[in-house]
Design a protein around this motif. Structure first.
Motif, PDB file in Angstrom:
ATOM      1  N   THR A  21      70.388  11.836  82.594  1.00  0.00           N
ATOM      2  CA  THR A  21      68.990  11.563  82.225  1.00  0.00           C
ATOM      3  C   THR A  21      68.197  10.956  83.375  1.00  0.00           C
ATOM      4  OG1 THR A  21      69.609   9.377  81.370  1.00  0.00           O
ATOM      5  CG2 THR A  21      69.585  11.208  79.798  1.00  0.00           C
ATOM      6  N   ALA A  22      68.905  10.526  84.440  1.00  0.00           N
ATOM      7  CA  ALA A  22      68.231   9.844  85.551  1.00  0.00           C
ATOM      8  C   ALA A  22      67.180  10.733  86.215  1.00  0.00           C
ATOM      9  CB  ALA A  22      69.245   9.367  86.580  1.00  0.00           C
ATOM     10  N   SER A  23      67.533  12.011  86.431  1.00  0.00           N
ATOM     11  CA  SER A  23      66.598  12.918  87.087  1.00  0.00           C
ATOM     12  C   SER A  23      65.337  13.102  86.254  1.00  0.00           C
ATOM     13  CB  SER A  23      67.270  14.270  87.329  1.00  0.00           C
ATOM     14  OG  SER A  23      66.368  15.160  87.951  1.00  0.00           O
ATOM     15  N   GLU A  24      65.528  13.291  84.958  1.00  0.00           N
ATOM     16  CA  GLU A  24      64.383  13.446  84.064  1.00  0.00           C
ATOM     17  C   GLU A  24      63.522  12.189  84.064  1.00  0.00           C
ATOM     18  OE1 GLU A  24      63.518  13.850  79.274  1.00  0.00           O
ATOM     19  OE2 GLU A  24      65.388  14.661  80.084  1.00  0.00           O
ATOM     20  N   LEU A  25      64.186  11.019  84.004  1.00  0.00           N
ATOM     21  CA  LEU A  25      63.459   9.752  84.012  1.00  0.00           C
ATOM     22  C   LEU A  25      62.652   9.578  85.290  1.00  0.00           C
ATOM     23  CD1 LEU A  25      66.220   7.355  82.606  1.00  0.00           C
ATOM     24  CD2 LEU A  25      64.081   7.953  81.471  1.00  0.00           C
ATOM     25  N   LYS A  26      63.274   9.948  86.398  1.00  0.00           N
ATOM     26  CA  LYS A  26      62.621   9.779  87.691  1.00  0.00           C
ATOM     27  C   LYS A  26      61.322  10.577  87.777  1.00  0.00           C
ATOM     28  CE  LYS A  26      63.426  10.449  92.645  1.00  0.00           C
ATOM     29  NZ  LYS A  26      64.417  10.783  93.678  1.00  0.00           N
ATOM     30  N   TYR A  27      61.407  11.860  87.420  1.00  0.00           N
ATOM     31  CA  TYR A  27      60.223  12.702  87.563  1.00  0.00           C
ATOM     32  C   TYR A  27      59.195  12.435  86.470  1.00  0.00           C
ATOM     33  CZ  TYR A  27      62.779  14.977  91.250  1.00  0.00           C
ATOM     34  OH  TYR A  27      63.458  15.219  92.424  1.00  0.00           O
TER      35      TYR A  27
ATOM     36  N   PHE B 270      65.833   0.819  89.389  1.00  0.00           N
ATOM     37  CA  PHE B 270      67.166   1.408  89.406  1.00  0.00           C
ATOM     38  C   PHE B 270      67.153   2.695  90.236  1.00  0.00           C
ATOM     39  CE2 PHE B 270      66.903  -1.213  85.666  1.00  0.00           C
ATOM     40  CZ  PHE B 270      68.145  -1.841  85.615  1.00  0.00           C
ATOM     41  N   PHE B 271      68.157   2.826  91.106  1.00  0.00           N
ATOM     42  CA  PHE B 271      68.252   3.964  92.029  1.00  0.00           C
ATOM     43  C   PHE B 271      69.589   4.676  91.857  1.00  0.00           C
ATOM     44  CE2 PHE B 271      65.544   0.731  93.829  1.00  0.00           C
ATOM     45  CZ  PHE B 271      64.516   1.408  94.460  1.00  0.00           C
ATOM     46  N   SER B 272      69.609   5.949  92.261  1.00  0.00           N
ATOM     47  CA  SER B 272      70.866   6.707  92.324  1.00  0.00           C
ATOM     48  C   SER B 272      70.780   7.634  93.528  1.00  0.00           C
ATOM     49  CB  SER B 272      71.092   7.488  91.021  1.00  0.00           C
ATOM     50  OG  SER B 272      72.381   8.051  91.018  1.00  0.00           O
ATOM     51  N   ASP B 273      71.631   8.665  93.533  1.00  0.00           N
ATOM     52  CA  ASP B 273      71.634   9.618  94.655  1.00  0.00           C
ATOM     53  C   ASP B 273      71.326  11.018  94.141  1.00  0.00           C
ATOM     54  OD1 ASP B 273      73.958   9.873  93.221  1.00  0.00           O
ATOM     55  OD2 ASP B 273      75.277  10.046  94.958  1.00  0.00           O
ATOM     56  N   LEU B 274      70.175  11.158  93.498  1.00  0.00           N
ATOM     57  CA  LEU B 274      69.790  12.428  92.876  1.00  0.00           C
ATOM     58  C   LEU B 274      69.350  13.465  93.897  1.00  0.00           C
ATOM     59  CD1 LEU B 274      67.702  10.920  89.920  1.00  0.00           C
ATOM     60  CD2 LEU B 274      70.088  11.657  89.869  1.00  0.00           C
ATOM     61  N   GLU B 275      68.814  13.029  95.015  1.00  0.00           N
ATOM     62  CA  GLU B 275      68.270  13.971  95.993  1.00  0.00           C
ATOM     63  C   GLU B 275      69.302  14.424  97.015  1.00  0.00           C
ATOM     64  OE1 GLU B 275      64.812  12.146  97.663  1.00  0.00           O
ATOM     65  OE2 GLU B 275      63.840  11.852  95.724  1.00  0.00           O
ATOM     66  N   GLU B 276      70.218  13.525  97.373  1.00  0.00           N
ATOM     67  CA  GLU B 276      71.250  13.853  98.352  1.00  0.00           C
ATOM     68  C   GLU B 276      72.505  13.058  98.021  1.00  0.00           C
ATOM     69  OE1 GLU B 276      71.885  13.677 103.205  1.00  0.00           O
ATOM     70  OE2 GLU B 276      69.865  13.616 102.358  1.00  0.00           O
ATOM     71  N   PRO B 277      73.654  13.734  97.823  1.00  0.00           N
ATOM     72  CA  PRO B 277      74.874  13.041  97.414  1.00  0.00           C
ATOM     73  C   PRO B 277      75.245  11.889  98.340  1.00  0.00           C
ATOM     74  CG  PRO B 277      75.171  15.420  97.305  1.00  0.00           C
ATOM     75  CD  PRO B 277      73.856  15.179  97.977  1.00  0.00           C
TER      76      PRO B 277
ATOM     77  N   ILE C  84      74.909   3.771  90.995  1.00  0.00           N
ATOM     78  CA  ILE C  84      73.718   3.092  90.495  1.00  0.00           C
ATOM     79  C   ILE C  84      73.479   1.843  91.336  1.00  0.00           C
ATOM     80  CG2 ILE C  84      72.606   1.972  88.514  1.00  0.00           C
ATOM     81  CD1 ILE C  84      73.139   4.872  87.970  1.00  0.00           C
ATOM     82  N   ALA C  85      72.232   1.620  91.739  1.00  0.00           N
ATOM     83  CA  ALA C  85      71.856   0.421  92.477  1.00  0.00           C
ATOM     84  C   ALA C  85      70.599  -0.158  91.844  1.00  0.00           C
ATOM     85  CB  ALA C  85      71.613   0.731  93.949  1.00  0.00           C
TER      86      ALA C  85
END
Length: 368
Positions: free
Chosen positions: A165-171, A118-125, A107-108
């Protein structure tokens, strides 16, 4: 103090401070550190929070990220800060990108003390995404976003739950932005879609586009208005049923606080600012989701639990002289002249008092 109480206190301070925060360091001290503290982390304990965190990356030596949140000796979140006046959409995130790939952080956060992304690495590890999965504005604290941020708190931190839940939140966030953009100015592709639905087989010509664009915009606006009206009507019907089934409730006088579905009602940005301030004050004693508003042609009524038997205050902002209407224990309104929505903070005690009165009465009625 709970997370909600600490965030409410921070929200109240921001309007008074933000214009005076001319440097990044001032922003950190006044806004960012209290936010980290609200999450339950000890900003003075290097086992939990490391300021000016250094992790050499390739040829880049000695670069720092503003804060690293630690857990069991590992970095769990990185925070990059900008001055309160900064536009986050234009802010550099190069340090966050580099540090994200060389630490265990998933998380960043990029923040100017008021807005947080807030960011994560949902698209590429192990590579920080370009787009945030969650955006939050302390001057407009949406209850749904607050609940998601609470998952980052020290006591509730669950990385897997947050990422699930991050992916759902993002989209969901991206979809809302796209819908908002189309609502304000529908583009050709959006208009073409509805033209084809209503005119099967017809050619989408330039004249058709010119004719249909304002129709789509009008229909979109009407659709949203109808949905809001349906929701208000449903809430009022549920409230009526509840009051009929509760003899005690029937004894309490109802206060007419308006209905946003009435024609001619225009909710101004100034009224919304006043509502946000009242909600921020109320956060001291109740969750923000329990504070609702109903607008009329002459005033905005603010209620506890969207219940017109629980009026908190009224915003009389549609005249040259603005007034804040506050209620006493007998639900008698007293109008107080104010010059600016931020003056509402001066009357926090009266707002808190009436909320505690309603909430205390409700708790007393609950069975042991």
């Amino acid at each position: 103090m709970s997370f909600d109480e600490k965030i409410a206190a921070l929200i109240q301070r921001i309007p008074k401070l933000v214009d005076h925060l001319q440097t990044e360091e001032a922003t950190k001290n006044a806004l960012v550190m209290p936010f980290i503290s609200a999450l339950g982390y000890d900003v003075f304990n290097p086992q939990e929070v490391i300021p000016e965190f250094v992790a050499d990356v390739g040829t880049k030596k000695g670069e720092k990220v503003d804060y690293a949140i630690m857990r069991d000796g590992d970095v769990i979140m990185l925070i990059e800060c900008k001055c309160a006046s900064s536009d986050l959409s234009q802010a550099s995130m190069s340090q966050l990108y580099r540090y994200f790939s060389v630490t265990k952080a998933r998380i960043a956060m990029l923040t100017n003390g008021v807005q947080c992304r807030f960011f994560s690495d949902l698209e590429e590890p192990n590579k920080m995404d370009d787009r945030p999965f969650l955006e939050f504005d302390l001057l407009d604290p949406r209850p749904g976003a607050l609940e998601e941020i609470k998952k980052l708190a020290k006591e509730d931190f669950d990385l897997e739950e947050m990422l699930s839940t991050a992916s759902e939140l993002k989209y969901t966030s991206e979809i809302i932005k796209a819908l908002s953009s189309q609502y304000e100015s529908p583009d050709e592709e959006f208009v073409r879609f509805f033209f084809s639905k209503t005119n099967p087989g017809a050619r989408f010509t330039a004249s058709a586009r010119e004719q249909f664009t304002p129709l789509v915009s009008k229909a979109f606006s009407q659709f949203i208005s109808d949905k809001i009206s349906d929701r208000l009507r449903s809430a009022l019907q549920s409230e009526t049923k509840s009051s009929k089934s509760d003899p005690q409730e029937d004894k309490e006088p109802a206060v007419d606080n308006g209905d946003a579905s009435k024609e001619g009602v225009i909710t101004t940005e100034e009224e919304l600012e006043g509502f946000r301030i009242v909600r921020a004050i109320a956060c001291r004693v109740v969750p923000p989701g329990r504070i609702a508003h109903r607008d009329t042609k002459t005033y905005m009524g603010i209620l506890l639990d969207d219940n017109n038997r629980k009026p908190i205050c009224r915003l009389w902002f549609n005249t040259k002289q603005k007034y804040l209407g506050v209620f006493d224990q007998q639900k008698v309104e007293n109008r107080i002249p104010i010059d600016d929505p931020t003056d509402i903070y001066k009357h926090s005690d009266r707002i808190i008092s009436i909320i505690e009165l309603y909430d205390g009465a409700m708790n007393q009625e609950k069975p042991e």
